[in-house]
Design a protein around this motif. Structure first.
Motif, PDB file in Angstrom:
ATOM      1  N   GLY A 173       0.802  -1.221   0.000  1.00 25.32           N
ATOM      2  CA  GLY A 173       0.000   0.000   0.000  1.00 25.32           C
ATOM      3  C   GLY A 173       0.831   1.265   0.000  1.00 25.32           C
ATOM      4  O   GLY A 173       0.300   2.358  -0.057  1.00 25.32           O
ATOM      5  N   ALA A 174       2.145   1.117   0.091  1.00 27.71           N
ATOM      6  CA  ALA A 174       2.982   2.311   0.125  1.00 27.71           C
ATOM      7  C   ALA A 174       3.275   2.830  -1.280  1.00 27.71           C
ATOM      8  O   ALA A 174       3.713   3.943  -1.454  1.00 27.71           O
ATOM      9  CB  ALA A 174       4.296   2.007   0.836  1.00 27.71           C
ATOM     10  N   GLY A 175       3.010   2.030  -2.291  1.00 27.32           N
ATOM     11  CA  GLY A 175       3.305   2.437  -3.661  1.00 27.32           C
ATOM     12  C   GLY A 175       2.251   3.367  -4.223  1.00 27.32           C
ATOM     13  O   GLY A 175       1.253   3.690  -3.575  1.00 27.32           O
ATOM     14  N   PRO A 176       2.426   3.805  -5.476  1.00 26.09           N
ATOM     15  CA  PRO A 176       1.496   4.758  -6.080  1.00 26.09           C
ATOM     16  C   PRO A 176       0.128   4.165  -6.348  1.00 26.09           C
ATOM     17  O   PRO A 176      -0.851   4.882  -6.421  1.00 26.09           O
ATOM     18  CB  PRO A 176       2.194   5.165  -7.376  1.00 26.09           C
ATOM     19  N   GLY A 177       0.022   2.852  -6.439  1.00 28.34           N
ATOM     20  CA  GLY A 177      -1.254   2.246  -6.782  1.00 28.34           C
ATOM     21  C   GLY A 177      -2.143   1.996  -5.574  1.00 28.34           C
ATOM     22  O   GLY A 177      -3.254   1.510  -5.715  1.00 28.34           O
ATOM     23  N   GLY A 178      -1.710   2.307  -4.378  1.00 31.78           N
ATOM     24  CA  GLY A 178      -2.513   2.075  -3.186  1.00 31.78           C
ATOM     25  C   GLY A 178      -2.369   0.638  -2.716  1.00 31.78           C
ATOM     26  O   GLY A 178      -1.436  -0.066  -3.089  1.00 31.78           O
ATOM     27  N   PRO A 179      -3.299   0.159  -1.905  1.00 28.38           N
ATOM     28  CA  PRO A 179      -3.210  -1.203  -1.370  1.00 28.38           C
ATOM     29  C   PRO A 179      -3.255  -2.240  -2.482  1.00 28.38           C
ATOM     30  O   PRO A 179      -4.030  -2.118  -3.422  1.00 28.38           O
ATOM     31  CB  PRO A 179      -4.439  -1.328  -0.461  1.00 28.38           C
ATOM     32  N   GLN A 180      -2.403  -3.234  -2.350  1.00 30.20           N
ATOM     33  CA  GLN A 180      -2.329  -4.284  -3.360  1.00 30.20           C
ATOM     34  C   GLN A 180      -2.512  -5.628  -2.676  1.00 30.20           C
ATOM     35  O   GLN A 180      -2.362  -5.748  -1.466  1.00 30.20           O
ATOM     36  CB  GLN A 180      -0.963  -4.253  -4.048  1.00 30.20           C
ATOM     37  N   GLY A 181      -2.793  -6.623  -3.475  1.00 31.69           N
ATOM     38  CA  GLY A 181      -2.932  -7.976  -2.951  1.00 31.69           C
ATOM     39  C   GLY A 181      -1.556  -8.589  -2.727  1.00 31.69           C
ATOM     40  O   GLY A 181      -0.523  -7.949  -2.921  1.00 31.69           O
ATOM     41  N   PRO A 182      -1.536  -9.857  -2.359  1.00 31.32           N
ATOM     42  CA  PRO A 182      -0.247 -10.524  -2.125  1.00 31.32           C
ATOM     43  C   PRO A 182       0.535 -10.663  -3.427  1.00 31.32           C
ATOM     44  O   PRO A 182      -0.040 -10.813  -4.503  1.00 31.32           O
ATOM     45  CB  PRO A 182      -0.648 -11.887  -1.560  1.00 31.32           C
ATOM     46  N   ASP A 183       1.837 -10.592  -3.312  1.00 35.07           N
ATOM     47  CA  ASP A 183       2.727 -10.714  -4.461  1.00 35.07           C
ATOM     48  C   ASP A 183       2.872 -12.193  -4.788  1.00 35.07           C
ATOM     49  O   ASP A 183       3.393 -12.967  -4.009  1.00 35.07           O
ATOM     50  CB  ASP A 183       4.085 -10.107  -4.121  1.00 35.07           C
ATOM     51  N   THR A 184       2.378 -12.588  -5.951  1.00 32.33           N
ATOM     52  CA  THR A 184       2.412 -14.003  -6.333  1.00 32.33           C
ATOM     53  C   THR A 184       3.331 -14.253  -7.519  1.00 32.33           C
ATOM     54  O   THR A 184       3.275 -15.323  -8.128  1.00 32.33           O
ATOM     55  CB  THR A 184       0.994 -14.495  -6.685  1.00 32.33           C
ATOM     56  N   THR A 185       4.183 -13.304  -7.871  1.00 35.02           N
ATOM     57  CA  THR A 185       5.092 -13.501  -9.004  1.00 35.02           C
ATOM     58  C   THR A 185       6.163 -14.502  -8.631  1.00 35.02           C
ATOM     59  O   THR A 185       6.589 -14.574  -7.482  1.00 35.02           O
ATOM     60  CB  THR A 185       5.742 -12.177  -9.430  1.00 35.02           C
ATOM     61  N   TYR A 186       6.615 -15.275  -9.648  1.00 32.70           N
ATOM     62  CA  TYR A 186       7.636 -16.281  -9.422  1.00 32.70           C
ATOM     63  C   TYR A 186       8.990 -15.612  -9.273  1.00 32.70           C
ATOM     64  O   TYR A 186       9.351 -14.714 -10.019  1.00 32.70           O
ATOM     65  CB  TYR A 186       7.674 -17.279 -10.580  1.00 32.70           C
ATOM     66  N   ARG A 187       9.729 -16.082  -8.289  1.00 34.53           N
ATOM     67  CA  ARG A 187      11.117 -15.622  -8.094  1.00 34.53           C
ATOM     68  C   ARG A 187      11.986 -16.868  -7.967  1.00 34.53           C
ATOM     69  O   ARG A 187      11.678 -17.765  -7.184  1.00 34.53           O
ATOM     70  CB  ARG A 187      11.237 -14.777  -6.834  1.00 34.53           C
ATOM     71  N   PRO A 188      13.094 -16.897  -8.728  1.00 33.41           N
ATOM     72  CA  PRO A 188      13.966 -18.064  -8.621  1.00 33.41           C
ATOM     73  C   PRO A 188      14.625 -18.106  -7.237  1.00 33.41           C
ATOM     74  O   PRO A 188      14.790 -17.096  -6.591  1.00 33.41           O
ATOM     75  CB  PRO A 188      15.012 -17.833  -9.724  1.00 33.41           C
ATOM     76  N   PRO A 189      14.997 -19.298  -6.779  1.00 30.87           N
ATOM     77  CA  PRO A 189      15.650 -19.420  -5.462  1.00 30.87           C
ATOM     78  C   PRO A 189      17.001 -18.689  -5.464  1.00 30.87           C
ATOM     79  O   PRO A 189      17.651 -18.577  -6.508  1.00 30.87           O
ATOM     80  CB  PRO A 189      15.804 -20.920  -5.243  1.00 30.87           C
ATOM     81  N   LEU A 190      17.374 -18.219  -4.288  1.00 28.26           N
ATOM     82  CA  LEU A 190      18.657 -17.529  -4.147  1.00 28.26           C
ATOM     83  C   LEU A 190      19.781 -18.542  -4.248  1.00 28.26           C
ATOM     84  O   LEU A 190      19.725 -19.609  -3.669  1.00 28.26           O
ATOM     85  CB  LEU A 190      18.729 -16.825  -2.795  1.00 28.26           C
ATOM     86  N   ALA A 191      20.819 -18.183  -4.954  1.00 24.13           N
ATOM     87  CA  ALA A 191      21.981 -19.056  -5.082  1.00 24.13           C
ATOM     88  C   ALA A 191      23.025 -18.601  -4.080  1.00 24.13           C
ATOM     89  O   ALA A 191      23.250 -17.417  -3.889  1.00 24.13           O
ATOM     90  CB  ALA A 191      22.531 -18.999  -6.507  1.00 24.13           C
ATOM     91  N   GLY A 192      23.688 -19.579  -3.419  1.00 21.39           N
ATOM     92  CA  GLY A 192      24.628 -19.394  -2.332  1.00 21.39           C
ATOM     93  C   GLY A 192      25.720 -18.477  -2.516  1.00 21.39           C
ATOM     94  O   GLY A 192      26.324 -17.887  -1.775  1.00 21.39           O
TER      95      GLY A 192
END
Length: 192
Positions: A173-192
């Motif tokens: 909700g801090a962004g310009p678009g106001g309150p948003q739903g949960p972030d469901t975009t895929y993110r690859p796992p962090l590599a060591g």
């Protein structure tokens, strides 16, 4: 009368917080009574010499425990991967403080902290008390001991390799678009 009009009730004090002032008062009265009794039996000068001897022995115990803890800390800093040694200095420092406090009951209690059989009993009781405080279900801020134990446990849980993971806190909700739903975009796992 609305809920906002009613005054907030103060949080109930724990059982120990209610009884502790009475216990301290009883302890002080017993210490003074015992000092007077021993003074009338042995003499005032002897009692003063015994109290001074207790203070000197207590100071040397604290000094020795501090040196032992410093040596363990230096060894730990040289080889951080080694297990932290059990120095047992906390009970020794407590015994030294009790010996410094004027009175014979505190001296007897200090001796129980120094002798191995009773020391093991005190250590077991302390662990049970700490575990109970750590498992406390009281809300944060209502029980200072439980809060301190939780903080210690959080500090103990850290990455063994000492790595720090950089990150950024983003509030919804801090962004310009106001309150948003949960972030469901895929993110690859962090590599060591």
């Amino acid at each position: 009368m609305t809920q906002q009009d009613t005054p907030a009730r103060p949080a109930r004090r724990g059982k120990l917080r209610r009884v502790l002032p009475l216990l301290i008062t009883v302890w002080l009265v017993l210490e003074i009574w015992l000092l007077v009794q021993v003074g009338s039996w042995l003499g005032g000068l002897t009692v003063v010499l015994l109290l001074l001897a207790g203070a000197l022995i207590g100071g040397s115990l604290i000094k020795r425990a501090g040196a032992k803890a410093l040596s363990a800390a230096i060894d730990q800093s040289r080889d951080p991967k080694s297990q932290q040694p059990q120095t047992g200095t906390s009970l020794t420092v407590l015994a030294g403080l009790l010996l410094i406090v004027p009175g014979f009951l505190s001296d007897v209690l200090a001796l129980t902290l120094l002798f191995p059989p009773t020391r093991a009993l005190w250590r077991a009781a302390g662990r049970r008390f700490a575990d109970k405080a750590l498992r406390s279900t009281s809300a944060v801020g209502t029980d200072p001991l439980a809060d301190a134990m939780r903080l210690q446990e959080q500090l103990r849980i850290h990455r063994p390799d000492g790595k720090v993971i950089q990150g950024e806190v983003v509030e919804p909700g801090a962004g310009p678009g106001g309150p948003q739903g949960p972030d469901t975009t895929y993110r690859p796992p962090l590599a060591g």
